[in-house]
Design a protein around this motif. Structure first.
Motif, mmCIF file in Angstrom:
data_model
loop_
_atom_site.group_PDB
_atom_site.id
_atom_site.type_symbol
_atom_site.label_atom_id
_atom_site.label_comp_id
_atom_site.label_asym_id
_atom_site.label_seq_id
_atom_site.Cartn_x
_atom_site.Cartn_y
_atom_site.Cartn_z
ATOM 1 N N ALA A 113 -4.115 -0.719 -2.381
ATOM 2 C CA ALA A 113 -4.161 -0.383 -0.963
ATOM 3 C C ALA A 113 -2.892 -0.899 -0.354
ATOM 4 O O ALA A 113 -2.309 -1.855 -0.839
ATOM 5 C CB ALA A 113 -5.374 -1.028 -0.292
ATOM 6 N N ASP A 114 -2.444 -0.270 0.724
ATOM 7 C CA ASP A 114 -1.141 -0.627 1.265
ATOM 8 C C ASP A 114 -1.269 -1.060 2.710
ATOM 9 O O ASP A 114 -2.160 -0.665 3.409
ATOM 10 C CB ASP A 114 -0.202 0.581 1.159
ATOM 11 N N GLY A 115 -0.310 -1.850 3.147
ATOM 12 C CA GLY A 115 -0.339 -2.243 4.538
ATOM 13 C C GLY A 115 0.842 -3.018 4.974
ATOM 14 O O GLY A 115 1.884 -3.010 4.367
ATOM 15 N N GLY B 60 -0.428 9.646 4.744
ATOM 16 C CA GLY B 60 -1.874 9.810 4.685
ATOM 17 C C GLY B 60 -2.482 9.587 3.319
ATOM 18 O O GLY B 60 -3.668 9.292 3.192
ATOM 19 N N HIS B 61 -1.668 9.707 2.258
ATOM 20 C CA HIS B 61 -2.177 9.510 0.899
ATOM 21 C C HIS B 61 -2.378 8.046 0.543
ATOM 22 O O HIS B 61 -2.984 7.725 -0.478
ATOM 23 C CB HIS B 61 -1.204 10.124 -0.107
ATOM 24 N N VAL B 62 -1.853 7.141 1.349
ATOM 25 C CA VAL B 62 -1.924 5.709 1.069
ATOM 26 C C VAL B 62 -3.206 5.128 1.648
ATOM 27 O O VAL B 62 -3.565 5.401 2.792
ATOM 28 C CB VAL B 62 -0.704 4.972 1.658
ATOM 29 N N ARG B 63 -3.903 4.316 0.859
ATOM 30 C CA ARG B 63 -5.129 3.671 1.327
ATOM 31 C C ARG B 63 -4.793 2.327 1.954
ATOM 32 O O ARG B 63 -3.983 1.565 1.431
ATOM 33 C CB ARG B 63 -6.113 3.479 0.176
ATOM 34 N N LEU B 64 -5.393 2.055 3.089
ATOM 35 C CA LEU B 64 -5.117 0.811 3.801
ATOM 36 C C LEU B 64 -5.811 -0.364 3.131
ATOM 37 O O LEU B 64 -6.819 -0.193 2.448
ATOM 38 C CB LEU B 64 -5.587 0.913 5.253
ATOM 39 N N LEU C 258 -1.935 -8.213 -7.003
ATOM 40 C CA LEU C 258 -2.315 -8.391 -8.409
ATOM 41 C C LEU C 258 -2.054 -7.128 -9.219
ATOM 42 O O LEU C 258 -1.660 -7.197 -10.389
ATOM 43 C CB LEU C 258 -3.786 -8.786 -8.499
ATOM 44 N N ALA C 259 -2.258 -5.966 -8.605
ATOM 45 C CA ALA C 259 -1.993 -4.705 -9.300
ATOM 46 C C ALA C 259 -0.509 -4.555 -9.591
ATOM 47 O O ALA C 259 -0.119 -4.079 -10.663
ATOM 48 C CB ALA C 259 -2.502 -3.529 -8.468
ATOM 49 N N THR D 5 2.546 -1.053 -3.828
ATOM 50 C CA THR D 5 1.835 0.204 -3.982
ATOM 51 C C THR D 5 2.586 1.146 -4.917
ATOM 52 O O THR D 5 1.990 1.780 -5.799
ATOM 53 C CB THR D 5 1.642 0.889 -2.622
ATOM 54 N N ALA D 6 3.892 1.238 -4.724
ATOM 55 C CA ALA D 6 4.693 2.112 -5.578
ATOM 56 C C ALA D 6 4.662 1.646 -7.027
ATOM 57 O O ALA D 6 4.525 2.461 -7.949
ATOM 58 C CB ALA D 6 6.131 2.159 -5.061
ATOM 59 N N LEU D 7 4.767 0.340 -7.249
ATOM 60 C CA LEU D 7 4.736 -0.198 -8.615
ATOM 61 C C LEU D 7 3.409 0.133 -9.301
ATOM 62 O O LEU D 7 3.379 0.582 -10.452
ATOM 63 C CB LEU D 7 4.936 -1.710 -8.583
#
Length: 470
Positions: A459-461, A55-59, A264-265, A218-220
């Motif tokens: 954001a992750d997906g 739930g903490h991950v943004r889509l 890019l992040a 996302t983790a990076l």
């Protein structure tokens, strides 16, 4: 409790949906719309239990791409307020603002705390042919108190996802030697670094991140944010292949802007020195360093410098154990339906776009059972919620006997801006010079990517959380 063994009218039985995630609940909405009784079985304590775990991950998909049309139509008369279509929700937002209201509306058609342990045909194991297709499905469940029930079903839609079965570290598909022993220092999820206890686990420490998809990005990016405030925080990013122009996704060419920004992040995390990339490294073992840290050893004998923590984001795989008595036709590599597999096979391409598909690509020799959502992709990545919603629209139309609607394509998917080459293995013939000037030689190498990329919010997906679902 058991249903009677005789005088069973298949059409009078419910269609069982396994999993109360986004695709499973969408299937229930489509069944309801067509007047077919659904029964959704969810192993967790609430709808969207898997989504809540990340739930903490943004889509990277917006609300407009995350609400199924039939579900929205069902919710509209209740006074449900449609979220801002241009906003990017977190997993928790998705569960609380959409999945739970939908499950509440469906009421007792959703049963939580019910784990499916087996699916078969009434009175027929997978060997028996006689009158097989005329028999209803039997679905065996185990409740939280340990009791068991058998449910008879007209059809079965398996939307149980892949969240509970992450792939291990080993590049041969098996756990690396020592992986189980080191389990206390290994995570298979994107950590919630806003949680003080979780943040303390990674701050001022050296962490290995293994994987090359959206979750690894996302983790990076998240660990890089900690490194800005906590000196000594550093990430070693481990890839089984080399770095090429497509490693970080499509960037500004991605039709899902947040997905491009995420890549890019991750690139910025490497460019700015918060992470080092180790390419062409296939892990064979996880060994204790003698001081509480861990050493990763590759198949070629190379040993990396010790790390305190390991985050494994190497993909997910389907749990097929409870379908052993059902006649499935799955691709021998991806464990996806054979008609779908060529469209999503990362051995052949790395495209983020998959041709919209439905009941025909998802059918099996056993009529009336469908694997949908992330589970339909088997071990392949790049799954989007929109794909699952189109799948269940078509599948439910087929169950209802509306072949015309089932065959109709009603979806256009956004392109990733990335396409070409083998998407899995570090093939020397398929490697290329990075757009940022980085090395991507087939031999294991520690590289720094030279160009600087602007990093914005992450954001992750895709196959792991975010724009996908379980």
């Amino acid at each position: 409790m058991s249903a009677p063994l005789t005088d069973v009218s298949t059409t009078a039985l419910p269609t069982v949906v396994i999993g109360a995630g986004p695709v499973g609940l969408a299937a229930a909405a489509h069944l309801t719309e067509r007047g077919i009784e659904p029964l959704v079985l969810e192993t967790g304590p609430a709808a969207g239990s898997a989504v809540r775990e990340w739930g903490h991950v943004r889509l990277f998909s917006t609300w407009s791409e995350l609400v199924d049309p039939a579900a929205e139509k069902l919710l509209a008369p209740t006074g449900w307020i449609t979220p801002d279509g241009a906003a990017y929700p977190s997993g928790a937002d998705w569960a609380e603002q959409y999945l739970q209201p939908l499950a509440d509306l469906l009421g007792d058609k959703v049963r939580c705390g019910a784990t499916v342990t087996g699916v078969s045909r009434l009175g027929r194991d997978r060997i028996v042919d006689a009158d097989r297709e005329q028999q209803p499905f039997t679905v065996r469940i185990r409740l939280t108190d340990g009791t068991e029930e058998r449910i008879l079903a007209r059809a079965v839609i398996d939307a149980s996802g892949t969240w509970t079965t992450p792939s291990p570290i080993g590049s041969d598909g098996l756990p690396a030697l020592g992986e189980h022993t080191a389990a206390a220092r290994i995570s298979y999820r994107v950590p919630d670094l806003k949680d003080p206890a979780v943040r303390a686990r990674y701050a001022r420490r050296r962490t290995a991140v293994i994987g090359s998809g959206a979750s690894a990005f996302t983790a990076l990016a998240s660990l890089a944010d900690i490194a800005k405030d906590e000196p000594g925080t550093h990430t070693v990013w481990i890839l089984r292949r080399g770095i090429s122009g497509s490693t970080f996704g499509g960037g500004t060419a991605d039709q899902l802007p947040a997905r491009g920004t995420l890549g890019l992040a991750a690139k910025a995390a490497v460019d700015n020195g918060y992470a080092d990339a180790v390419t062409g490294f296939r892990t064979e073992s996880v060994e204790p360093a003698g001081d509480g840290r861990l050493v990763l050893t590759g198949e070629d004998g190379r040993r990396l410098d010790p790390v305190e923590e390991i985050i494994v984001l190497t993909g997910l795989r389907p749990d097929l154990s409870f379908l052993s008595e059902i006649r499935l036709r799955l691709d021998e590599r991806l464990q996806a339906p054979v008609e779908l597999a060529p469209l999503i096979d990362p051995n052949q391409h790395s495209c983020g776009t998959v041709y919209p598909h439905g009941h025909r690509e998802l059918s099996h020799p056993e009529p009336g059972i469908y694997l949908v959502g992330m589970k339909s992709y088997g071990r392949a990545p790049t799954f989007l919620a929109m794909t699952g919603y189109e799948q269940v629209r078509s599948v439910v139309a087929a169950i209802a006997g509306d072949t015309e609607a089932a065959d109709r394509v009603e979806l256009t998917l956004p392109e990733s801006g990335v396409c070409g080459g083998a998407g899995l293995f570090d093939d020397p013939a398929g490697t290329e010079q990075s757009d940022g000037g980085g090395c991507c030689a087939p031999e294991p190498a520690l590289v720094q990517i030279g160009a600087t990329a602007a990093a914005t919010g992450a954001a992750d997906g895709e196959q792991t959380p975010g724009g996908c679902c379980s």
